[in-house]
Design a protein around this motif. Structure first.
Motif, PDB file in Angstrom:
ATOM      1  N   SER A  53      -4.036 118.895  27.740  1.00  0.00           N
ATOM      2  CA  SER A  53      -2.931 119.485  26.978  1.00  0.00           C
ATOM      3  C   SER A  53      -3.282 119.553  25.490  1.00  0.00           C
ATOM      4  N   THR A  54      -3.992 118.546  24.973  1.00  0.00           N
ATOM      5  CA  THR A  54      -4.431 118.567  23.578  1.00  0.00           C
ATOM      6  C   THR A  54      -5.489 119.632  23.371  1.00  0.00           C
ATOM      7  N   LEU A  55      -6.442 119.712  24.294  1.00  0.00           N
ATOM      8  CA  LEU A  55      -7.483 120.730  24.213  1.00  0.00           C
ATOM      9  C   LEU A  55      -6.863 122.128  24.275  1.00  0.00           C
ATOM     10  N   ALA A  56      -5.891 122.307  25.159  1.00  0.00           N
ATOM     11  CA  ALA A  56      -5.214 123.608  25.273  1.00  0.00           C
ATOM     12  C   ALA A  56      -4.476 123.942  23.978  1.00  0.00           C
ATOM     13  N   ALA A  57      -3.834 122.957  23.362  1.00  0.00           N
ATOM     14  CA  ALA A  57      -3.117 123.193  22.108  1.00  0.00           C
ATOM     15  C   ALA A  57      -4.091 123.545  20.983  1.00  0.00           C
ATOM     16  N   LEU A  58      -5.227 122.857  20.925  1.00  0.00           N
ATOM     17  CA  LEU A  58      -6.253 123.181  19.932  1.00  0.00           C
ATOM     18  C   LEU A  58      -6.738 124.616  20.112  1.00  0.00           C
ATOM     19  N   CYS A  59      -6.972 125.002  21.354  1.00  0.00           N
ATOM     20  CA  CYS A  59      -7.427 126.371  21.634  1.00  0.00           C
ATOM     21  C   CYS A  59      -6.356 127.397  21.285  1.00  0.00           C
ATOM     22  N   GLU A  60      -5.100 127.073  21.551  1.00  0.00           N
ATOM     23  CA  GLU A  60      -4.014 127.998  21.233  1.00  0.00           C
ATOM     24  C   GLU A  60      -3.914 128.201  19.721  1.00  0.00           C
ATOM     25  N   VAL A  61      -3.961 127.119  18.964  1.00  0.00           N
ATOM     26  CA  VAL A  61      -3.849 127.215  17.507  1.00  0.00           C
ATOM     27  C   VAL A  61      -5.020 127.998  16.925  1.00  0.00           C
ATOM     28  N   HIS A  62      -6.229 127.718  17.432  1.00  0.00           N
ATOM     29  CA  HIS A  62      -7.429 128.369  16.897  1.00  0.00           C
ATOM     30  C   HIS A  62      -7.737 129.701  17.569  1.00  0.00           C
TER      31      HIS A  62
END
Length: 76
Positions: free
Chosen positions: A46-55
């Protein structure tokens, strides 16, 4: 560690601060620093997905495997 984290690269490309990224991802700046500096032993999807979404990037833009890296995080 054989997995290198390239969050610094993405921060520079996006001209974004660590505190701004942490806020947008929903984690503390301290936890982001642990991940960013390669000291994390794990990362939640979920953190990795959020990082990818933001970037607006793929996980492979943030993480890469380095052959010969020590599995325990120490230098070879």
């Amino acid at each position: 560690m054989p997995i290198a984290v390239d969050i610094d690269v993405m921060l520079a490309k996006r001209k974004m601060s660590v505190s701004e990224l942490a806020e947008r991802v929903g984690i503390t700046p301290a936890n982001l620093a642990v991940l960013k500096n390669g000291r994390a032993k794990a990362v939640r999807f979920s953190t990795l997905a959020a990082l990818c979404e933001v970037h607006e990037c793929q996980p492979g833009d943030l993480l890469r495997w380095e052959p010969g890296g020590a599995a325990d995080g120490t230098a070879p």
